[in-house]
Design a protein around this motif. Structure first.
Motif, short mmCIF file in Angstrom:
data_model
loop_
_atom_site.label_atom_id
_atom_site.label_comp_id
_atom_site.label_asym_id
_atom_site.label_seq_id
_atom_site.Cartn_x
_atom_site.Cartn_y
_atom_site.Cartn_z
N GLU A 110 0.69 -1.17 0.09
CA GLU A 110 -0.17 -0.08 -0.03
C GLU A 110 0.88 1.42 -0.12
OE1 GLU A 110 -3.38 2.35 0.09
OE2 GLU A 110 -2.99 0.33 -0.63
N GLY A 111 2.07 1.16 0.76
CA GLY A 111 2.79 2.22 0.72
C GLY A 111 3.14 2.44 -0.55
N LEU A 112 3.73 1.36 -1.67
CA LEU A 112 4.24 1.64 -2.65
C LEU A 112 3.36 2.27 -3.65
CD1 LEU A 112 5.91 -1.86 -3.29
CD2 LEU A 112 7.02 0.35 -3.31
N ARG A 113 1.82 1.91 -3.54
CA ARG A 113 0.85 2.36 -4.34
C ARG A 113 0.72 3.96 -3.94
NH1 ARG A 113 -4.36 3.67 -4.19
NH2 ARG A 113 -4.43 3.41 -1.81
N ARG A 114 0.82 4.21 -2.92
CA ARG A 114 0.61 5.81 -2.43
C ARG A 114 1.86 6.65 -2.75
NH1 ARG A 114 -2.41 6.14 3.31
NH2 ARG A 114 -3.88 4.51 3.02
N GLY A 115 2.87 5.87 -3.14
CA GLY A 115 4.50 6.41 -3.36
C GLY A 115 5.12 7.15 -2.02
N LEU A 116 4.65 6.13 -0.73
CA LEU A 116 5.33 6.40 0.37
C LEU A 116 6.35 5.23 0.72
CD1 LEU A 116 2.12 7.17 2.61
CD2 LEU A 116 3.94 8.70 2.01
N VAL A 117 7.45 5.64 0.02
CA VAL A 117 8.50 4.49 -0.08
C VAL A 117 9.70 5.11 0.64
CG1 VAL A 117 9.84 2.99 -1.57
CG2 VAL A 117 7.78 3.53 -2.20
N LEU A 118 10.66 4.37 1.54
CA LEU A 118 11.86 4.99 2.00
C LEU A 118 12.75 5.33 0.99
CD1 LEU A 118 12.22 2.16 4.80
CD2 LEU A 118 11.62 4.59 4.97
N PRO A 119 13.75 6.01 1.11
CA PRO A 119 14.91 6.36 0.45
C PRO A 119 15.77 5.33 0.28
CG PRO A 119 14.62 8.20 2.20
CD PRO A 119 13.64 7.15 2.56
N ALA A 120 16.62 5.38 -0.84
CA ALA A 120 17.58 4.17 -1.01
C ALA A 120 18.39 4.10 0.02
CB ALA A 120 18.06 4.20 -2.13
N VAL A 121 18.87 5.03 0.46
CA VAL A 121 20.11 5.30 1.22
C VAL A 121 19.64 4.56 2.59
CG1 VAL A 121 19.57 7.67 2.13
CG2 VAL A 121 22.08 6.81 2.47
N VAL A 122 18.57 4.69 3.00
CA VAL A 122 18.07 4.08 4.35
C VAL A 122 17.81 2.67 4.15
CG1 VAL A 122 16.07 4.19 6.05
CG2 VAL A 122 16.81 6.09 4.88
N LEU A 123 17.86 2.16 2.98
CA LEU A 123 17.86 0.65 2.91
C LEU A 123 19.13 -0.16 2.60
CD1 LEU A 123 14.52 0.69 0.51
CD2 LEU A 123 14.78 0.01 2.94
N GLU A 124 20.28 0.98 2.54
CA GLU A 124 21.54 0.19 2.20
C GLU A 124 21.97 -0.99 3.03
OE1 GLU A 124 24.40 3.24 1.85
OE2 GLU A 124 23.50 3.89 -0.09
N GLY A 125 22.45 -1.94 2.74
CA GLY A 125 22.73 -3.11 3.63
C GLY A 125 21.32 -3.82 4.40
N TYR A 126 20.41 -3.68 3.78
CA TYR A 126 19.18 -4.61 4.29
C TYR A 126 19.19 -6.03 4.03
CZ TYR A 126 17.49 -5.60 -0.45
OH TYR A 126 17.31 -6.26 -1.63
N ARG A 127 19.89 -6.56 2.94
CA ARG A 127 19.89 -7.96 2.84
C ARG A 127 20.38 -8.74 3.91
NH1 ARG A 127 21.83 -10.91 -0.41
NH2 ARG A 127 20.27 -11.85 -1.68
N GLU A 128 21.52 -8.42 4.67
CA GLU A 128 22.18 -9.20 5.61
C GLU A 128 21.19 -9.45 6.96
OE1 GLU A 128 26.12 -9.62 8.44
OE2 GLU A 128 25.76 -7.79 7.16
N ALA A 129 20.28 -8.53 7.04
CA ALA A 129 19.37 -8.62 8.09
C ALA A 129 18.39 -9.79 7.83
CB ALA A 129 18.85 -7.12 8.56
N ILE A 130 18.02 -10.09 6.49
CA ILE A 130 17.12 -11.08 6.11
C ILE A 130 17.69 -12.29 6.07
CG2 ILE A 130 15.26 -11.54 4.54
CD1 ILE A 130 15.13 -8.39 3.94
N THR A 131 18.78 -12.45 5.05
CA THR A 131 19.36 -13.61 4.70
C THR A 131 19.94 -14.37 5.95
OG1 THR A 131 21.44 -12.42 3.99
CG2 THR A 131 19.90 -12.75 2.45
N THR A 132 20.22 -13.83 6.87
CA THR A 132 20.73 -14.40 8.15
C THR A 132 19.71 -15.44 8.75
OG1 THR A 132 22.04 -12.47 8.81
CG2 THR A 132 21.48 -14.15 10.62
N HIS A 133 18.47 -15.37 8.41
CA HIS A 133 17.50 -16.26 8.90
C HIS A 133 16.77 -17.25 7.68
CE1 HIS A 133 17.82 -13.57 12.30
NE2 HIS A 133 17.70 -12.67 11.36
N ILE A 134 17.70 -17.14 6.68
CA ILE A 134 17.21 -18.22 5.72
C ILE A 134 18.05 -18.96 5.88
CG2 ILE A 134 16.55 -18.26 3.23
CD1 ILE A 134 16.04 -15.43 2.95
N VAL A 135 17.83 -20.15 6.38
CA VAL A 135 18.82 -21.48 6.72
C VAL A 135 18.21 -22.46 6.15
CG1 VAL A 135 19.83 -20.20 8.94
CG2 VAL A 135 17.85 -21.63 9.02
N ASP A 136 19.33 -23.43 5.79
CA ASP A 136 18.71 -24.74 5.30
C ASP A 136 18.51 -25.62 6.52
OD1 ASP A 136 19.37 -24.06 2.38
OD2 ASP A 136 21.39 -24.58 2.83
#
Length: 331
Positions: A230-256
């Motif tokens: 819904e945020g995407l639809r309304r144009g309420l999206v974070l700046p790219a700089v605020v999302l830098e390095g976001y992947r590690e906080a997610i991939t750490t919990h994707i375990v086999d």
């Protein structure tokens, strides 16, 4: 609510009740101490000691009594309302709002010692946020209907603070802050792995409820994805700089192997209070929840971030670029 004691006729949770109970207890103590102390001294001294006991007790506790008088005395405006109508209404409003917050945020409830909702996570759909905002508006209407002039000074201050909190909550909803629930350093995906530190893990029931919360995680992710879409639809999206390095906080919990998940750690080593006969069953429950809910939830979240969200992140950091800048300033 703290139950009243037959010896304490005033609600202990009330400052006035506490102070009146202190005074009542002191009178009772003096009536008991005088006959107990006097006979234990030399007969010739007893007549001199007995009259000194009561003043001595008062001397020791006078500061406490004086403090109670300061915090417990009603203002002239409050004295005009002998039934405490305004204060009672304010107290009931605080209680209703507190119980509402506990129900709506089960992990918070757990953190403050309320274990009624230990097997669930908060719901975060658009409808849930709309419902919460509507309830807070109702709380604000109730608050504004309480005349501040009929409240003691302390209650007037509490009324003002609570009103500010409610207005801020409603303003944040109107702005759409709930549609931007994450950054690269905060958000549901970062706080959730802290769950083992925030919940009790001492009984079999505790572990069963912990596993239930793990099973609820995938739905929890779906709720947040609904908000962010819904945020995407309304144009309420974070700046790219605020999302830098976001992947590690997610991939750490994707375990086999679920055993490699941080959320598996509570069953890697049980406390002595957990019977041996229950441990294997609890291990399997947590392992199953991690494999079927936690890992798939994080995987879905990563796919959404890579495919939809990060590509739409804006280059600017100013609020004006999302067409809501002026409203940010006002709130």
């Amino acid at each position: 609510m703290v139950p009243r004691s037959p010896l304490l006729p005033f609600a202990p949770s009330s400052p006035v009740g506490v102070c009146r109970s202190v005074r009542l207890t002191l009178r009772l103590a003096m009536s008991l101490l005088t006959p107990l102390v006097a006979p234990r001294v030399a007969p010739r001294v007893a007549p001199l000691v007995a009259p000194l006991v009561a003043p001595l007790v008062w001397l020791l506790v006078a500061p406490l009594v004086a403090t109670c008088a300061l915090i417990g005395g009603p203002s002239p405006a409050a004295a005009q309302d002998p039934n405490g109508g305004a204060s009672a209404a304010l107290k009931q409003l605080f209680e209703d709002a507190w119980q509402f917050d506990l129900r709506e945020n089960p992990v918070f409830a757990t953190s403050v010692g309320d274990f009624r909702y230990n097997d669930r996570l908060a719901r975060e759909t658009l409808a849930d946020h709309q419902r919460r905002a509507a309830q807070r508006r109702e709380f604000l209407q109730r608050l504004e209907a309480i005349p501040p002039g009929e409240l003691p000074a302390g209650d007037r201050l509490n009324r003002e603070i609570f009103g500010r909190q409610l207005r801020d909550d409603v303003a944040e909803f109107d702005f759409g802050a709930h549609l931007q629930p994450i950054t690269n350093r905060s958000g549901f995906h970062i706080s959730f792995p802290e769950l083992p530190r925030e919940v009790p893990l001492k009984t079999v029931r505790d572990y069963e409820q912990y596993a239930a919360r793990l099973r609820a995680f995938e739905l929890y992710v779906s709720d947040h994805l609904e908000l962010m879409r819904e945020g995407l639809r309304r144009g309420l999206v974070l700046p790219a700089v605020v999302l830098e390095g976001y992947r590690e906080a997610i991939t750490t919990h994707i375990v086999d192997d679920p055993a490699n998940s941080l959320l598996y750690s509570p069953v890697a080593k049980f406390p002595a209070s957990i019977p041996e006969g229950d441990r294997q069953r609890l291990k399997e429950a947590v392992r199953d929840a991690v494999a079927k809910s936690v890992v798939p939830g994080y995987r879905r979240f990563l796919e959404f971030m890579e495919r939809d969200y990060v590509t739409a992140a804006r280059g600017s950091i100013g609020g004006g670029k999302n067409n809501r800048g002026p409203k940010i300033k006002k709130t």
